[in-house]
Design a protein around this motif. Structure first.
Motif, PDB file in Angstrom:
ATOM      1  N   LYS A  18      -2.132 -10.717  15.545  1.00  0.00           N
ATOM      2  CA  LYS A  18      -1.201 -10.205  14.539  1.00  0.00           C
ATOM      3  C   LYS A  18      -1.978  -9.499  13.440  1.00  0.00           C
ATOM      4  N   ALA A  19      -1.480  -8.355  13.023  1.00  0.00           N
ATOM      5  CA  ALA A  19      -2.130  -7.581  11.961  1.00  0.00           C
ATOM      6  C   ALA A  19      -1.071  -6.749  11.255  1.00  0.00           C
ATOM      7  N   ALA A  20      -0.970  -6.927   9.953  1.00  0.00           N
ATOM      8  CA  ALA A  20      -0.009  -6.156   9.164  1.00  0.00           C
ATOM      9  C   ALA A  20      -0.508  -4.731   8.991  1.00  0.00           C
ATOM     10  N   LEU A  21       0.417  -3.837   8.697  1.00  0.00           N
ATOM     11  CA  LEU A  21       0.049  -2.446   8.483  1.00  0.00           C
ATOM     12  C   LEU A  21      -0.858  -2.316   7.264  1.00  0.00           C
ATOM     13  N   GLU A  22      -1.883  -1.456   7.397  1.00  0.00           N
ATOM     14  CA  GLU A  22      -2.864  -1.200   6.347  1.00  0.00           C
ATOM     15  C   GLU A  22      -3.575  -2.476   5.900  1.00  0.00           C
ATOM     16  N   LEU A  42      -4.642   6.468   5.879  1.00  0.00           N
ATOM     17  CA  LEU A  42      -3.879   7.563   5.298  1.00  0.00           C
ATOM     18  C   LEU A  42      -2.411   7.315   5.565  1.00  0.00           C
ATOM     19  N   TRP A  43      -1.569   7.694   4.602  1.00  0.00           N
ATOM     20  CA  TRP A  43      -0.142   7.400   4.737  1.00  0.00           C
ATOM     21  C   TRP A  43       0.467   8.223   5.858  1.00  0.00           C
ATOM     22  N   THR A  44       1.315   7.590   6.654  1.00  0.00           N
ATOM     23  CA  THR A  44       2.059   8.265   7.713  1.00  0.00           C
ATOM     24  C   THR A  44       3.530   7.861   7.611  1.00  0.00           C
ATOM     25  N   GLU A  45       4.391   8.674   8.130  1.00  0.00           N
ATOM     26  CA  GLU A  45       5.823   8.383   8.092  1.00  0.00           C
ATOM     27  C   GLU A  45       6.106   7.118   8.901  1.00  0.00           C
ATOM     28  N   PRO A  46       6.933   6.191   8.388  1.00  0.00           N
ATOM     29  CA  PRO A  46       7.101   4.881   9.034  1.00  0.00           C
ATOM     30  C   PRO A  46       7.542   4.958  10.488  1.00  0.00           C
ATOM     31  N   SER A  77       6.924   7.376  12.689  1.00  0.00           N
ATOM     32  CA  SER A  77       6.141   8.326  13.475  1.00  0.00           C
ATOM     33  C   SER A  77       5.325   7.664  14.577  1.00  0.00           C
ATOM     34  N   LYS A  78       5.161   6.342  14.530  1.00  0.00           N
ATOM     35  CA  LYS A  78       4.311   5.616  15.481  1.00  0.00           C
ATOM     36  C   LYS A  78       2.891   6.181  15.495  1.00  0.00           C
ATOM     37  N   ARG A  79       2.425   6.537  14.323  1.00  0.00           N
ATOM     38  CA  ARG A  79       1.072   7.062  14.160  1.00  0.00           C
ATOM     39  C   ARG A  79       0.376   6.298  13.046  1.00  0.00           C
ATOM     40  N   ILE A  80      -0.915   6.058  13.234  1.00  0.00           N
ATOM     41  CA  ILE A  80      -1.763   5.430  12.222  1.00  0.00           C
ATOM     42  C   ILE A  80      -2.988   6.315  12.061  1.00  0.00           C
ATOM     43  N   LYS A  81      -3.256   6.769  10.837  1.00  0.00           N
ATOM     44  CA  LYS A  81      -4.389   7.650  10.573  1.00  0.00           C
ATOM     45  C   LYS A  81      -5.424   6.899   9.734  1.00  0.00           C
ATOM     46  N   VAL A  82      -6.681   7.029  10.147  1.00  0.00           N
ATOM     47  CA  VAL A  82      -7.793   6.380   9.453  1.00  0.00           C
ATOM     48  C   VAL A  82      -8.811   7.453   9.091  1.00  0.00           C
ATOM     49  N   GLN A  83      -9.175   7.494   7.816  1.00  0.00           N
ATOM     50  CA  GLN A  83     -10.188   8.441   7.341  1.00  0.00           C
ATOM     51  C   GLN A  83     -11.541   7.750   7.298  1.00  0.00           C
ATOM     52  N   ASP A  90      11.677 -18.017  -3.447  1.00  0.00           N
ATOM     53  CA  ASP A  90      11.883 -17.636  -2.053  1.00  0.00           C
ATOM     54  C   ASP A  90      11.495 -16.176  -1.881  1.00  0.00           C
ATOM     55  N   LEU A  91      10.249 -15.934  -1.483  1.00  0.00           N
ATOM     56  CA  LEU A  91       9.733 -14.577  -1.339  1.00  0.00           C
ATOM     57  C   LEU A  91      10.111 -14.044   0.037  1.00  0.00           C
ATOM     58  N   VAL A  92      10.833 -12.934   0.047  1.00  0.00           N
ATOM     59  CA  VAL A  92      11.253 -12.291   1.290  1.00  0.00           C
ATOM     60  C   VAL A  92      10.653 -10.905   1.318  1.00  0.00           C
ATOM     61  N   ILE A  93       9.813 -10.624   2.306  1.00  0.00           N
ATOM     62  CA  ILE A  93       9.164  -9.328   2.459  1.00  0.00           C
ATOM     63  C   ILE A  93       9.796  -8.621   3.650  1.00  0.00           C
ATOM     64  N   GLU A  94      10.428  -7.499   3.395  1.00  0.00           N
ATOM     65  CA  GLU A  94      11.032  -6.716   4.459  1.00  0.00           C
ATOM     66  C   GLU A  94      10.058  -5.606   4.840  1.00  0.00           C
ATOM     67  N   ASP A  95       9.331  -5.827   5.899  1.00  0.00           N
ATOM     68  CA  ASP A  95       8.316  -4.888   6.361  1.00  0.00           C
ATOM     69  C   ASP A  95       8.978  -3.878   7.285  1.00  0.00           C
ATOM     70  N   THR A  96       9.531  -2.826   6.698  1.00  0.00           N
ATOM     71  CA  THR A  96      10.246  -1.823   7.478  1.00  0.00           C
ATOM     72  C   THR A  96       9.313  -1.063   8.395  1.00  0.00           C
ATOM     73  N   GLU A  97       8.076  -0.853   7.958  1.00  0.00           N
ATOM     74  CA  GLU A  97       7.144  -0.103   8.793  1.00  0.00           C
ATOM     75  C   GLU A  97       6.808  -0.877  10.061  1.00  0.00           C
ATOM     76  N   MET A  98       6.645  -2.172   9.908  1.00  0.00           N
ATOM     77  CA  MET A  98       6.290  -2.969  11.076  1.00  0.00           C
ATOM     78  C   MET A  98       7.425  -3.022  12.070  1.00  0.00           C
ATOM     79  N   THR A  99       8.663  -3.150  11.597  1.00  0.00           N
ATOM     80  CA  THR A  99       9.786  -3.229  12.502  1.00  0.00           C
ATOM     81  C   THR A  99      10.084  -1.910  13.181  1.00  0.00           C
TER      82      THR A  99
END
Length: 470
Positions: free
Chosen positions: A81-85, A111-115, A117-123, A459-468
């Motif tokens: 398991k690994a969260a985005l960024e 680098l930021w990508t559109e959620p 896009s199914k793309r991850i950019k690394v500089q 009650d901390l709720v994190i909605e990770d839209t990018e991951m979903t």
């Protein structure tokens, strides 16, 4: 010769700035910039434009991602398991690059990508040495996130998803022990490896992929509650050629069939081993070492009104046989109660609630057998009023798993949490954001115990839209 030596000595006596200016410079063969002599006779800028340090490093790669469990594949067959960024995802991306060890990695960032896009950019920033010249280059690697179902999720979808199960049961009318066990499991995350949780008439069934995970949950339950268990296995398949056996393991856990506030009658030999205590006892902790059944369930308790109460003095406590550790929470006292205010005959009993109930002035012979055993204090407020004034909530193992939380047993369990600070230390209580602090609290007596805001967690709720969306 003497003149030349003198000239050499005079050059050594010059300051560093003068020596730097006195050095010979040449012109770059491409841009004619003055540079110090080097084997290429080329400046660093021209070398950087002509030589690509990342030539052998691929600029695109693929990451396999399972949408069901939200894990990434680490070849050859490990899923993590690994969260985005996150740092874990960056480490995974760098491991997927070939020939990265040929250069010196200086910096790496996302680098930021559109959620969607199914793309991850690394500089990446790398250093390299070419003919004694240190070059730096910055380039971007693009990763394509490809959906791939992991083996665990594949077996889950195929309805053949578990190899071990833990069946938790309690054959009791009262289910408050199960609600307490659920909160302990949540706080310590003892169910995090379970692939499925199903309710049962007498408890819960936990399903796991590995026997070790089911055994780990079993050991946890044994450590927090009195219980006993049996271990069994069932042969599913057998390969006679490779001598490989496929088993399914089952841990059957039986909780003690008692709960807090149950009245029991101990065997005579057990009272002697416990220091000569009385046979009629009130349950506060339980054990399977000497099995016994209760003679009164908490659901059978009746309400009595306390007329008078007087704590027992220290002098009289010494008369009790087998007295051991003196509790600071409970105080022995003589109490006089009636079932109804219209009754004239008082009933005498000796209770452990002397620190909670209001004291009186009378005293009776301690050898009298009590007709009434006081179990707990009952507050006059209605259950609905206490429920409306409750500004906190508890989490559950799974939203789709219903173990009967909307009933009187669950409300009694919540009231026990309000009345018992020691029990609250073992579970997590969360602030209910759907409720506001009431302005008018006149409906609740001042003596009714309540949980303060300091004891509640956010009650901390994190909605990770990018991951979903990946």
């Amino acid at each position: 010769m003497a003149d030349q030596s003198c000239a050499a000595d005079s050059m050594m006596d010059l300051p560093a700035e003068a020596l730097q200016a006195a050095r010979a410079y040449i012109l770059c063969c491409e841009c004619a910039t003055p540079i110090e002599p080097n084997p290429t006779n080329t400046c660093v800028g021209c070398l950087r434009s002509r030589i690509d340090l990342s030539e052998d490093i691929p600029k695109t790669a693929t990451l396999n991602f399972c949408r069901n469990c939200e894990r990434y594949l680490v070849p050859p067959g490990e899923w993590v398991k690994a969260a985005l960024e996150s740092r874990e995802l960056l480490e995974l991306c760098l491991k997927r690059l070939k020939n990265l060890q040929k250069v010196k990695l200086v910096d790496a960032s996302f680098l930021w990508t559109e959620p969607h896009s199914k793309r991850i950019k690394v500089q990446l920033t790398v250093h390299g040495t070419i003919l004694n010249a240190v070059l730096e280059q910055v380039f971007v690697v693009e990763y394509v996130v490809a959906n791939l179902m992991c083996e665990d999720c594949h077996r889950t979808e195929a309805k053949d998803f578990w190899n071990a199960s833990a069946q938790v049961r309690q054959k009791s009318i009262n289910r408050k022990t199960f609600y307490y066990l659920e909160q302990l499991i949540l706080k310590h995350k003892a169910h995090e490896n379970a692939v499925s949780i199903k309710p049962n008439a007498d408890g819960l069934d936990f399903f796991f992929m590995k026997e070790s995970s089911a055994r780990k949950l079993t050991d946890f339950i044994i450590s927090v509650l009195p219980c006993k268990y049996q271990h069994s296995k069932k042969l599913i398949s057998h390969d006679c050629h490779s001598n490989v056996y496929n088993y399914k393991f089952t841990f059957s856990i039986e909780l003690v069939p008692l709960s807090k506030d149950s009245v029991i009658c101990l065997p005579k030999h057990l009272t002697h081993q416990l220091g000569g205590i009385t046979s009629i006892c009130l349950i506060y902790t339980q054990s399977f070492l000497y099995p016994f059944n209760s003679i009164c369930n908490p659901k059978q308790l009746k309400e009595y009104y306390v007329i008078n109460i007087e704590p027992i003095s220290e002098k009289e406590k010494k008369k009790f046989p087998g007295q051991g550790h003196v509790s600071n929470k409970y105080v022995i006292a003589d109490a006089w109660v009636v079932k109804d205010y219209s009754e004239e005959n008082l009933i005498h009993t000796r209770t452990h609630l002397g620190a909670i109930l209001k004291p009186g002035d009378s005293k009776l012979n301690q050898d009298l057998v009590p007709n009434v055993i006081l179990v707990r204090k009952f507050y006059s407020n209605s259950k609905s009023a206490r429920r409306r004034a409750r500004m906190w909530k508890l989490k559950h193992i799974a939203e789709d798993v219903d173990i009967g939380t909307e009933n009187d047993d669950y409300n009694d369990f919540l009231e026990e949490l309000e009345e018992d600070p020691e029990m609250r230390n073992n579970i997590n209580i969360y602030r209910d954001n759907n409720k506001t602090i009431p302005v008018d609290t006149s409906c609740i007596d001042e003596g009714v115990p309540q949980i303060t805001l300091e004891e509640m967690l956010d009650d901390l709720v994190i909605e990770d839209t990018e991951m979903t969306s990946v």
